[in-house]
Design an enzyme around this catalytic site. Structure first.
Site, PDB file in Angstrom:
ATOM      1  CE  LYS A 106      54.437  -0.279  42.767  1.00 40.29           C
ATOM      2  NZ  LYS A 106      53.972  -1.657  42.474  1.00 40.29           N
ATOM      3  CB  SER A 117      53.233  -1.112  38.692  1.00 38.00           C
ATOM      4  OG  SER A 117      53.145  -1.881  39.870  1.00 38.00           O
ATOM      5  CB  SER A 137      53.960  -4.974  39.952  1.00 39.00           C
ATOM      6  OG  SER A 137      53.003  -4.579  39.016  1.00 39.00           O
TER       7      SER A 137
END
Lengths: 100, 477
Positions: free
Chosen positions: B79, B154, B178
């Site tokens: 990420k 996210s 997330s």
């Protein structure tokens, strides 16, 4: 449930000023309404009696975390400045904050 | 024909050990899959083929010379809010468009020391503010099961990359949902550890009192392999826990007979569709068949967590993002996207001296109430099970319908995140949405008490041994 939150244009501009954000004319109303929506969703908390509760500390219960005050290898000055938009003679260069 | 990128981490480790293929071949297959499918899915923000292939060559040398690390040669997607030394790290914000970290996040340092290879950086909601990837300043990642739909967020880029086999596993981070959320919508496994189990050092901060890095993987065993490396105290993060790290792979092999499962009545919201509720209840019955007992439990209504989370997370966001002034790195504050401005504005408001008692202090008291509530529940049961997200993956554009889309989607994961509890997200079925013809994954979560990671691995693995939902793959065109 208490009544809805009232939020003025001036309050919105003041919050933006405190947060070092510049809002365009069109953005003022947009962020005012978004801020109001976020604050409205917090009103449910007024249903809860928290008089005798303490504010949370560390959530898994850690306290007093210490370590020896010893200098360890760190970034070089060159590495630290590598991403700086503006630098001069090994320093970060920033805008003047005090008037002459 | 099967390609190496479709392997699980465990399968790849076995293949590499048996010399069935090389690390370079493994990485090449991943890069080819990225070339083929990522232009459509947009899971990655940055791909670094040369760095990955060079690392793979080194990994092959390490294996040949008997110096293989625990995960030597395993290619991962990271990420884009994890600092990776020498690799652009934007957190999906134009504020950090050209930022190249001079250091590794602790998670990355540990993964690299264990021999893993970073393929590239995946898309997220800018600064992790959202549950859709639609607030990314670059583009929206699409759901591999139906590219007209959202992947969740996210960590949506990481979840999509895992689901579409564009990597063997991925790192995500969770502040509230997330990791578990996008795992649910993309049909993969997501593990959110106890707060403090994994160091936050070098992860672009969202809400520091809640942020928890966690893996997204194809199986629960793969999550155990990654967590084994990244868990543990870190001198750079004073909130990381000094407690010993368990043996997570061994935990996967443990029986679950006698485990007490709680079903939180308040989490089976009326607005959740019957398909989702049914899939979760079918999973609960599987656990029952394996010897677990089930009982309903009462929880504090999750609506209070939305309110607490909105206040505290945004206050911490405002504080954390105040350091981004464009002097030491990154662009100036005019580059903040709308969602960042939205959260900074509300965070600044609730921290203002005039309103602190009404919002921030009240929020911190109710957070204590939520922690106490969970503590009393875990005196009755060992774990809680419920749906993860309250709906199937919605169409692209859905997040623009409200200023608190993220908070609303995360309603069932916010309470446990605020309490710092570990949570496992696993696929537990499929359903066809009312507004579409493609089947979509359903995810459930298993929440445990603080530092009960091993129990969650036991349950997750037992379930994935008994069912095959996690083996289903999207058809990629």
């Amino acid at each position: 449930m208490s009544e809805e939150i009232k939020l003025t244009r001036e309050q919105t501009l003041n919050v933006a000023y405190l947060a070092d954000l510049v809002l365009s004319e069109e953005e003022i109303e947009k962020f005012r309404s978004w801020l109001k929506e976020a604050l409205d969703c917090t009103l449910v908390l007024q249903e809860l009696d928290t008089t005798h509760l303490l504010q949370v500390g560390h959530i898994t219960g850690l306290t007093n975390v210490w370590q020896e005050d010893v200098i360890k290898p760190s970034l070089t000055q060159e590495q630290a400045l590598a991403n700086a938009p503006r630098s001069l003679a090994g320093y970060f260069r920033v805008n003047c904050v005090l008037e002459k | 024909m099967n390609y190496l990128n479709q392997l699980t981490i465990k399968q790849a480790l076995s293949g590499l050990e048996q010399k069935e293929f090389t690390c370079q071949e493994l990485v090449q297959d991943c890069l080819q899959a990225i070339d083929k499918h990522d232009p459509k899915l947009k899971a990655y923000l940055t791909v670094e083929p040369e760095q990955a292939l060079a690392a793979a060559q080194k990994a092959d040398q390490n294996r040949a010379s008997g110096q293989a690390g625990f995960l030597e040669g395993i290619p991962l997607a990271i990420k884009d809010n994890f600092s990776v030394q020498g690799m652009r790290t934007t957190a999906s914000s134009k504020m950090l468009d050209d930022y190249v970290p001079p250091f590794n996040a602790t998670v990355i340092a540990r993964l690299r020391a264990a021999g893993t290879i970073v393929l590239g950086k995946t898309n997220l909601d800018a600064f992790a503010h959202g549950s859709s990837t639609e607030t990314s300043d670059y583009f929206t990642t699409l759901n591999p099961w139906d590219t007209s739909r959202l992947p969740g967020g996210s960590s949506g880029g990481s979840a999509a990359a895992v689901s579409a086999d564009l990597c063997l596993g991925a790192m995500g981070s969770e502040t509230a949902g997330s990791v578990r959320g996008p795992a649910s919508w993309c049909g993969c496994t997501g593990f959110k550890p106890t707060y403090g189990r994994v160091s936050r050092y070098g992860v672009v901060a969202m809400a520091s009192s809640t942020d928890s890095p966690g893996p997204l993987t194809k199986t629960i065993e793969d999550a155990a392999l990654i967590l084994q490396i990244i868990a543990g105290q870190d001198e750079h993060d004073s909130t990381s826990s000094p407690l010993a790290v368990g043996d997570y792979l061994a935990a996967c092999a443990k029986e679950i007979k006698g485990v007490k499962i709680g079903l939180p009545k308040q989490y089976f919201l009326p607005e959740i569709s019957d398909d989702i509720k049914q899939a979760v209840m079918d999973a609960v019955r599987e656990f029952e068949k394996m010897g677990a007992s089930v009982q309903e439990v009462d929880c504090l209504d999750p609506k209070y967590s939305i309110a607490v989370y909105t206040i505290l997370q945004r206050a911490e966001v405002a504080s954390n993002l105040s350091r981004l002034d464009g002097n030491r790195y990154g662009n100036n504050r005019s580059f903040m996207g709308d969602e960042a401005v939205n959260r900074i504005m509300s965070g600044t408001y609730v921290l203002a001296a005039e309103f602190q008692d009404q919002y921030y202090r009240k929020g911190k008291k109710v957070r204590q109430m939520i922690i106490d509530n969970f503590a009393s529940i875990f005196e009755q049961v060992d774990v809680l099970m419920s749906p993860t997200f309250p709906m199937l993956a919605p169409r692209v554009g859905a997040s623009q319908e409200t200023a608190i889309f993220g908070e609303l989607m995360d309603v069932l994961v916010e309470p446990s995140s605020l309490a710092g509890l570990p949570g496992l997200g696993i696929p537990c079925g499929f359903a066809q949405p009312k507004d579409g013809d493609k089947k979509l994954p359903i995810g459930m979560q298993i929440i445990g008490s603080h530092f009960s990671e091993e129990l969650l691995f036991s349950l997750g693995h037992a379930y994935q041994q008994a069912t095959s939902w996690h083996l289903e793959k999207p058809m990629l065109s």
